[in-house]
Design a protein around this motif. Sequence first.
Motif, PDB file in Angstrom:
ATOM      1  N   TRP A 497      -5.909 -79.070  13.219  1.00  0.00           N
ATOM      2  CA  TRP A 497      -4.777 -78.540  12.445  1.00  0.00           C
ATOM      3  C   TRP A 497      -4.208 -79.610  11.513  1.00  0.00           C
ATOM      4  CZ3 TRP A 497       0.741 -79.064  14.305  1.00  0.00           C
ATOM      5  CH2 TRP A 497       1.630 -78.382  13.457  1.00  0.00           C
ATOM      6  N   MET A 498      -4.057 -80.835  12.001  1.00  0.00           N
ATOM      7  CA  MET A 498      -3.497 -81.901  11.178  1.00  0.00           C
ATOM      8  C   MET A 498      -4.371 -82.196   9.963  1.00  0.00           C
ATOM      9  SD  MET A 498      -0.555 -82.860  12.200  1.00  0.00           S
ATOM     10  CE  MET A 498      -0.365 -84.407  11.325  1.00  0.00           C
ATOM     11  N   HIS A 499      -5.681 -82.114  10.125  1.00  0.00           N
ATOM     12  CA  HIS A 499      -6.570 -82.446   9.013  1.00  0.00           C
ATOM     13  C   HIS A 499      -6.810 -81.269   8.080  1.00  0.00           C
ATOM     14  CE1 HIS A 499      -7.836 -86.585   9.873  1.00  0.00           C
ATOM     15  NE2 HIS A 499      -7.581 -86.287  11.121  1.00  0.00           N
ATOM     16  N   THR A 500      -6.739 -80.051   8.590  1.00  0.00           N
ATOM     17  CA  THR A 500      -7.071 -78.878   7.763  1.00  0.00           C
ATOM     18  C   THR A 500      -5.872 -78.025   7.402  1.00  0.00           C
ATOM     19  OG1 THR A 500      -7.441 -77.388   9.647  1.00  0.00           O
ATOM     20  CG2 THR A 500      -9.303 -78.773   8.942  1.00  0.00           C
ATOM     21  N   ASP A 502      -4.892 -75.560   9.107  1.00  0.00           N
ATOM     22  CA  ASP A 502      -5.275 -74.194   9.485  1.00  0.00           C
ATOM     23  C   ASP A 502      -4.438 -73.721  10.669  1.00  0.00           C
ATOM     24  OD1 ASP A 502      -6.488 -71.815  10.103  1.00  0.00           O
ATOM     25  OD2 ASP A 502      -8.503 -72.639  10.383  1.00  0.00           O
ATOM     26  N   LEU A 503      -3.249 -73.201  10.372  1.00  0.00           N
ATOM     27  CA  LEU A 503      -2.376 -72.708  11.434  1.00  0.00           C
ATOM     28  C   LEU A 503      -2.878 -71.379  11.999  1.00  0.00           C
ATOM     29  CD1 LEU A 503       0.225 -73.390  12.976  1.00  0.00           C
ATOM     30  CD2 LEU A 503       1.498 -72.068  11.265  1.00  0.00           C
ATOM     31  N   GLU A 504      -3.690 -70.667  11.228  1.00  0.00           N
ATOM     32  CA  GLU A 504      -4.232 -69.401  11.723  1.00  0.00           C
ATOM     33  C   GLU A 504      -5.091 -69.615  12.963  1.00  0.00           C
ATOM     34  OE1 GLU A 504      -6.265 -67.226   8.736  1.00  0.00           O
ATOM     35  OE2 GLU A 504      -4.488 -66.936   7.471  1.00  0.00           O
ATOM     36  N   LEU A 505      -5.876 -70.679  12.987  1.00  0.00           N
ATOM     37  CA  LEU A 505      -6.679 -70.937  14.180  1.00  0.00           C
ATOM     38  C   LEU A 505      -5.788 -71.297  15.362  1.00  0.00           C
ATOM     39  CD1 LEU A 505      -9.608 -71.101  15.231  1.00  0.00           C
ATOM     40  CD2 LEU A 505      -9.447 -73.574  14.913  1.00  0.00           C
ATOM     41  N   VAL A 506      -4.725 -72.043  15.115  1.00  0.00           N
ATOM     42  CA  VAL A 506      -3.781 -72.356  16.194  1.00  0.00           C
ATOM     43  C   VAL A 506      -3.223 -71.066  16.780  1.00  0.00           C
ATOM     44  CG1 VAL A 506      -1.618 -73.497  16.776  1.00  0.00           C
ATOM     45  CG2 VAL A 506      -3.222 -74.596  15.187  1.00  0.00           C
ATOM     46  N   ALA A 507      -2.841 -70.129  15.914  1.00  0.00           N
ATOM     47  CA  ALA A 507      -2.312 -68.853  16.399  1.00  0.00           C
ATOM     48  C   ALA A 507      -3.371 -68.076  17.175  1.00  0.00           C
ATOM     49  CB  ALA A 507      -1.803 -68.018  15.220  1.00  0.00           C
ATOM     50  N   GLU A 508      -4.603 -68.098  16.660  1.00  0.00           N
ATOM     51  CA  GLU A 508      -5.704 -67.383  17.332  1.00  0.00           C
ATOM     52  C   GLU A 508      -5.954 -67.937  18.732  1.00  0.00           C
ATOM     53  OE1 GLU A 508     -10.531 -67.388  16.931  1.00  0.00           O
ATOM     54  OE2 GLU A 508      -9.373 -67.374  15.062  1.00  0.00           O
ATOM     55  N   HIS A 562       1.544 -82.683  21.571  1.00  0.00           N
ATOM     56  CA  HIS A 562       0.862 -81.982  20.487  1.00  0.00           C
ATOM     57  C   HIS A 562       1.084 -80.478  20.581  1.00  0.00           C
ATOM     58  CE1 HIS A 562      -0.696 -85.710  19.347  1.00  0.00           C
ATOM     59  NE2 HIS A 562      -1.889 -85.686  19.920  1.00  0.00           N
ATOM     60  N   ALA A 563       1.063 -79.947  21.803  1.00  0.00           N
ATOM     61  CA  ALA A 563       1.308 -78.515  21.978  1.00  0.00           C
ATOM     62  C   ALA A 563       2.710 -78.152  21.507  1.00  0.00           C
ATOM     63  CB  ALA A 563       1.114 -78.124  23.435  1.00  0.00           C
ATOM     64  N   ALA A 564       3.680 -79.003  21.794  1.00  0.00           N
ATOM     65  CA  ALA A 564       5.050 -78.743  21.344  1.00  0.00           C
ATOM     66  C   ALA A 564       5.101 -78.632  19.829  1.00  0.00           C
ATOM     67  CB  ALA A 564       5.980 -79.854  21.836  1.00  0.00           C
ATOM     68  N   ARG A 565       4.383 -79.499  19.147  1.00  0.00           N
ATOM     69  CA  ARG A 565       4.386 -79.473  17.688  1.00  0.00           C
ATOM     70  C   ARG A 565       3.726 -78.200  17.165  1.00  0.00           C
ATOM     71  NH1 ARG A 565       2.623 -84.541  13.781  1.00  0.00           N
ATOM     72  NH2 ARG A 565       3.445 -83.650  11.847  1.00  0.00           N
ATOM     73  N   MET A 566       2.631 -77.780  17.800  1.00  0.00           N
ATOM     74  CA  MET A 566       1.955 -76.553  17.352  1.00  0.00           C
ATOM     75  C   MET A 566       2.802 -75.326  17.643  1.00  0.00           C
ATOM     76  SD  MET A 566      -2.117 -77.248  18.095  1.00  0.00           S
ATOM     77  CE  MET A 566      -1.973 -78.009  19.706  1.00  0.00           C
ATOM     78  N   TYR A 567       3.437 -75.278  18.790  1.00  0.00           N
ATOM     79  CA  TYR A 567       4.323 -74.145  19.100  1.00  0.00           C
ATOM     80  C   TYR A 567       5.469 -74.054  18.085  1.00  0.00           C
ATOM     81  CZ  TYR A 567       2.212 -73.349  23.739  1.00  0.00           C
ATOM     82  OH  TYR A 567       1.360 -73.049  24.777  1.00  0.00           O
ATOM     83  N   ARG A 568       6.037 -75.191  17.737  1.00  0.00           N
ATOM     84  CA  ARG A 568       7.137 -75.175  16.759  1.00  0.00           C
ATOM     85  C   ARG A 568       6.650 -74.634  15.423  1.00  0.00           C
ATOM     86  NH1 ARG A 568       8.892 -80.000  19.362  1.00  0.00           N
ATOM     87  NH2 ARG A 568       7.620 -81.288  17.966  1.00  0.00           N
ATOM     88  N   ALA A 569       5.432 -74.996  15.038  1.00  0.00           N
ATOM     89  CA  ALA A 569       4.905 -74.522  13.762  1.00  0.00           C
ATOM     90  C   ALA A 569       4.666 -73.014  13.782  1.00  0.00           C
ATOM     91  CB  ALA A 569       3.605 -75.255  13.432  1.00  0.00           C
ATOM     92  N   LEU A 570       4.288 -72.462  14.930  1.00  0.00           N
ATOM     93  CA  LEU A 570       4.078 -71.019  15.025  1.00  0.00           C
ATOM     94  C   LEU A 570       5.396 -70.262  14.867  1.00  0.00           C
ATOM     95  CD1 LEU A 570       1.411 -70.953  17.882  1.00  0.00           C
ATOM     96  CD2 LEU A 570       1.043 -70.422  15.466  1.00  0.00           C
ATOM     97  N   GLY A 571       6.457 -70.799  15.465  1.00  0.00           N
ATOM     98  CA  GLY A 571       7.800 -70.412  15.067  1.00  0.00           C
ATOM     99  C   GLY A 571       8.451 -69.187  15.666  1.00  0.00           C
ATOM    100  N   THR A 572       7.773 -68.421  16.535  1.00  0.00           N
ATOM    101  CA  THR A 572       8.458 -67.287  17.159  1.00  0.00           C
ATOM    102  C   THR A 572       9.407 -67.803  18.235  1.00  0.00           C
ATOM    103  OG1 THR A 572       6.841 -66.942  18.926  1.00  0.00           O
ATOM    104  CG2 THR A 572       6.380 -65.906  16.782  1.00  0.00           C
ATOM    105  N   ARG A 573      10.264 -66.907  18.740  1.00  0.00           N
ATOM    106  CA  ARG A 573      11.207 -67.346  19.779  1.00  0.00           C
ATOM    107  C   ARG A 573      10.485 -67.849  21.016  1.00  0.00           C
ATOM    108  NH1 ARG A 573      16.215 -62.937  19.897  1.00  0.00           N
ATOM    109  NH2 ARG A 573      17.017 -63.413  17.780  1.00  0.00           N
ATOM    110  N   SER A 574       9.445 -67.127  21.418  1.00  0.00           N
ATOM    111  CA  SER A 574       8.709 -67.578  22.602  1.00  0.00           C
ATOM    112  C   SER A 574       8.003 -68.899  22.321  1.00  0.00           C
ATOM    113  CB  SER A 574       7.704 -66.513  23.041  1.00  0.00           C
ATOM    114  OG  SER A 574       6.733 -66.297  22.031  1.00  0.00           O
ATOM    115  N   ASP A 575       7.505 -69.075  21.099  1.00  0.00           N
ATOM    116  CA  ASP A 575       6.871 -70.340  20.735  1.00  0.00           C
ATOM    117  C   ASP A 575       7.874 -71.486  20.780  1.00  0.00           C
ATOM    118  OD1 ASP A 575       4.250 -69.395  20.210  1.00  0.00           O
ATOM    119  OD2 ASP A 575       4.912 -68.631  18.276  1.00  0.00           O
TER     120      ASP A 575
END
Length: 847
Positions: A497-500, A502-508, A562-575
Amino acid sequence: MTGHADHTALSSADPLAGWEHDTDWHALVPEAPAQARPTGIRALCGDVRLPRGEPSEEDALELRSTGAHAPARVLVDYGQELSGHPWHTTGPCSGTTTAAAGTPLLRAGYSESLRHAAPDGDLVFDGLRVAGNPRRYEEWSVEPGRTTRQRFVQGGFRYQVLTLRGPGSVRLTGLGVHRTDCPAPAADYAGHFLCDDPLLNRIWYAGAHTVQLNLLPAGSDAGYWVFGEHGLDARHTFTDPDGLDHGLLRDGAWSDVRLDVRVHRAHGTAGCVLRAGEDGSGLLFRLTPEGPVVEHRARIDAEPVVLASAPVAAVPGGYDGRQLLTATVHGEHAELRLAGHRILSARVPAPAGTDGRVGLGVSADGAARFRSLTVRPAGAAPIRLELDSAADAERFQRPGVTERPTLLDGIKRDRLVWQGDNMVAARVLMLIDERWEYARASLRQLADRQLPSGYVPANTNPAAPPRPTGQRCAEDTVRYPSAAYSLAFVLNLHDYWMHTGDLELVAELRATMDRQLAWNASRRGPDGLLRTGRDDGMSWRYSLVEGTPAYENALYAAALGHAARMYRALGTRSDLRAAAECARQAERVTRAVVAAFRDPATGLIGMSDEEPGVTPLDAATAVVLHGLLDAPEARHTLEATSAVLDTPRGMLAVPLPATEGQFPILGPMMAGMFTWALAENGMTEQALDLVRRMWGPMADGDPGRTVWEVMDADGSLTTPGINSGHGGNTSLAHPWSAGPTALLTCYVLGVLPHEPGYLRWRVAPCPARLGRARGELPTPYGRFRVRWVCPPGGGMNVEVCAPPDTRGEFVVPRAYAGLPVRVDGAPVGTPARISLDGGRAHRVDVG
């Protein structure tokens, strides 16, 4: 090779003049033609006539043998590491060959290095896991005037030992390899690097080339199925619970169907599958050595349930030879016929509401020929295939054919997708190449294999079929029990994610990450630290760590952060709730790791609560690299670790003398990451010194321009305790050892992403006594270019050309702190950091 040595002297008026972004570095990239030809042939023993160049009809390679005790043998050198289908063309042969007695006449053995070149190849251990040829040799009955291509992909090799066992002779008028690896030519490299140290340049490109060699494209065919004039020749050589053992017809899917096919079982088990799932599960109609059976397999990784069986004696007219196999399923009834005789009938599970596919296949040790396939779906027109053409082959999803592009762990072995290896290999790929789909698909391939417990496996078969969304493995079968490698899934997803960007893959893959972290949480003790045992305590060092381990817990702290950072980027309340919890746990684990494992007096990090006196390289590397210590503590730990583990040939994995079960290997994978930790903490000179000593012999050694899996403490390839202690088993093109390529781009050239996709970036060069460096790397916004020079008179001159729509900062090297700075010719004082916009070239002059 001297890299830039032919450059003209830099202009005294402008130190950057003469250090342009030209193509001088292209000479450091090996050419990789689709058809490889020998670069040299020499006689080893026996009666041999060598050609003056490549073998041809006019100038053939001739071998003559008078018997088994007087073979003729030659060594063929292809000049570089490669993989693919070797082939040879024969001219006239003479004498009485042993082929008439059923014994092959010509044997070819394959090896990566000259020191392990042998008639049987360089591998000696059992249970080889290779997506292709399971052996390192092949044998043929020589037929005059014919070109013979090896059926199975032969993994990485440079050398081929050809042996003629007679009596007789053979003229080889052509030799070559149809390559299946796909290293990019220099013109297609999206990243490059060049500095004024030729050895470092060779090491950068050795790492880059090794990663390129291990890219396995979608559609790669290991050779299990071959269609020809005699029908489908099906063999399965790769025993793997993830692999597809039946080829599935692409034409459709049906609940009620009849299949007729002529099958000649050579050995093992052969048959068909009806109502098959995408993974090859379903109703199996098989001819086994003991007799025919009907089975139901609910999942590809589940044991089949026998619904009906019969002994060989129950088959009228005999069991061996070519049989007309008829398999029928209708509703809850199934039937198997041979040559028109009903042999078995069984009650089967009712259709689950979805139709299934049909297919053919053999067992892992099986071989069979199939011909004249007819599929008769209920209420639909029949499908007829002779199974003798390439067009028929395309009608099937075939075993051993990759659906996704993946990044292998080694071109020779294991030819699997390994989670931990990609902590280095995938990062390097994203710095040198725009084929990021290989990193993306490798993450998906591993996520598909997640166990019900939540554990993401350490490795997977690249040819395993993709699973339907949300489907996980049926059983908690762990092949390489490693909590560390399982944690690497989260680390690699974050790095991707940091290099590309690509947040869509993180969500997937969010649900996969959720379950992985839940599995980790189930392994914690009261102090919040992970516990490991025999079911999850294996490490990259090929050794087991039981108890509370330092390395795994340092990775756990990093994964939570790292998971905390990805969850924050996804941005929903549960995230956001998940992000807050992960951040809290990361802080807790960080404190616990430092308190439990670091000796504040010595700075050393212990292996575990059970072996606190052992200082492993991985624990110190992970604790420092992932920021668990403040800067003074980090430098103290790095210096102390180097004092214990560094040797003239490189960094040991564990100190000498090693405790029982631990192996004092030189491990380039972790040593490469250790160099990142050194550079991250201002110790780049020490990092480059280690790189020159440890990687120089690889880049300049045999097979050349590659980096190796592992070495013994004395620098040899013989590694007692691992790889069966035989140097020929060691992989000599192993991308987990490409760490210096990332070091030189990210820390010496100095380019790192600050936000995903390089939307925000940092350029912080570390000259470390180098006079100049230049390079580029790919980003989602375009190429990122940097070049810098440190003139003999002092100071530094830098050009930064970042992609449009990005912003970042230039960090003045510590050695030049306090010197005056000019940006694009304008004085700006003595700042430590300077903000720059992308989309244009900026000039920064320090001093």
